[in-house]
Design an enzyme around this catalytic site. Sequence first.
Site, PDB file in Angstrom:
ATOM      1  N   ARG A 410       0.835  -1.201   0.000  1.00 41.37           N
ATOM      2  CA  ARG A 410       0.000   0.000   0.000  1.00 41.37           C
ATOM      3  C   ARG A 410       0.866   1.246   0.000  1.00 41.37           C
ATOM      4  O   ARG A 410       0.583   2.212  -0.715  1.00 41.37           O
ATOM      5  CB  ARG A 410      -0.953   0.023   1.203  1.00 41.37           C
ATOM      6  CG  ARG A 410      -1.963   1.179   1.152  1.00 41.37           C
ATOM      7  CD  ARG A 410      -2.900   1.220   2.349  1.00 41.37           C
ATOM      8  NE  ARG A 410      -4.011   2.138   2.129  1.00 41.37           N
ATOM      9  CZ  ARG A 410      -3.986   3.435   2.388  1.00 41.37           C
ATOM     10  NH1 ARG A 410      -2.885   3.992   2.886  1.00 41.37           N
ATOM     11  NH2 ARG A 410      -5.043   4.193   2.175  1.00 41.37           N
ATOM     12  N   CYS A 411       1.922   1.238   0.787  1.00 45.48           N
ATOM     13  CA  CYS A 411       2.821   2.395   0.855  1.00 45.48           C
ATOM     14  C   CYS A 411       3.436   2.712  -0.506  1.00 45.48           C
ATOM     15  O   CYS A 411       3.694   3.865  -0.827  1.00 45.48           O
ATOM     16  CB  CYS A 411       3.944   2.142   1.858  1.00 45.48           C
ATOM     17  SG  CYS A 411       3.413   1.974   3.572  1.00 45.48           S
TER      18      CYS A 411
END
Length: 423
Positions: A410-411
């Site tokens: 996600r990052c």
Amino acid sequence: MENTALQSQLLEQPCLNVTSEIGRLRSVLLHRPGRELENLIPELLEKLLFDDIPYLEMAQQEHDFFANVLKSQNVEVLYLEKLAAEALTDAKVKATFVQQFIEEAAVASESVKVALADYFYSLDTPDMIDKMMAGVRKEELTIYKGESLCDQINNAYPFLCDPMPNLYFTRDPFATIGSGITLNHMRTQTRNRETIFAKLIFEHHPKFKDNVIPFWFNREETTSLEGGDELVLSDKVLAIGISQRTDSASVEKVCRRLFEANSSFKTVLAFHIPSSRAFMHLDTVFTMVDYDKFTIHSAIEQPLTVYEMTKAADSKNGLKIKIEKQDMKLADILEKHLGRKVTLIRCGNGDRIDASREQWNDGANTLAIAPGEVVVYSRNHVTNQILESYGLKLHVIPSSELSRGRGGPRCMSMPLYRDNLEK
């Protein structure tokens, strides 16, 4: 009249659309790790927000694997560095951008500023963007003489312009919310420079510049906000973490602008999470993986302090925000606002050792590409087995080097467009 019609059309068909964490992913922004990782040195790790030094060649292979997984699922993959270069076709825009970049690089010496500008202009635009991101070593500028007092006092420092190694975490400099963005003011100077690339792209890239894009937050704000703290739980509910990297005042600013614009978002939940490196952002402790399922770090299961923010009933004298403090367990909070029973899937199966180790390597930080379908790091094998046991489809990517930057799938991704969920 024609301009009004055009704006109406653009609003009907936005170039950005994120109304959930799990809607089918259609377009995403990535940054392929570059030479900035090879400018990480042990004595500068703390300053540059790294705990270790990734091996660039392997990190690029892992990142390419990640990108290819997304492409195989018919996701449009755009690259930050490519879009930034494509946005610099106008000489005046380029001159302004170069000047701004050098100023924000905190270059104290006037002679170095001139030398850097000349150096950047000597490069082709794509190479210039890559070099800005990678950082400039002193020996790279043959025209740099270091004659001023400032130059001589700082002679031992190896860079004229610091590298930007956190750029492959594209989630943080801005965040797509609905058809708009928060262009973030990041906590540290090291990372705040990253947001000028997003500003450049949204203002000048052909894909975006002629679209009406609301800015829910701007990088000129004095309080900090980072994308890892922003989770779009539904088209009506936004969660934002008050964390090591995001201020409460920023949360309130975003809330106010969403409400003032009469956006679809009716509730903003401000999660007050521990201020620590391990709990850096809200998405390091939980992410949404399906309509009714979340990955979590068990350390946040105890009652949380959450502030529920909605429009006040009486707003005759201007917009007023109603704020209610709630001390509730995470499951109860999510069930209340999503209107369904939820399942919390514990990172590392909740085991004290496995959970701590895998949360450090972002076991709870997943990227959903569709409901019940997520990208995960291979190294978090305990968590991955548990996710599969709940019926989730996993796309497992290698992560020995990428994970050294303390960020997960996600990052490393900024969704630009997701399909809306069916009601």
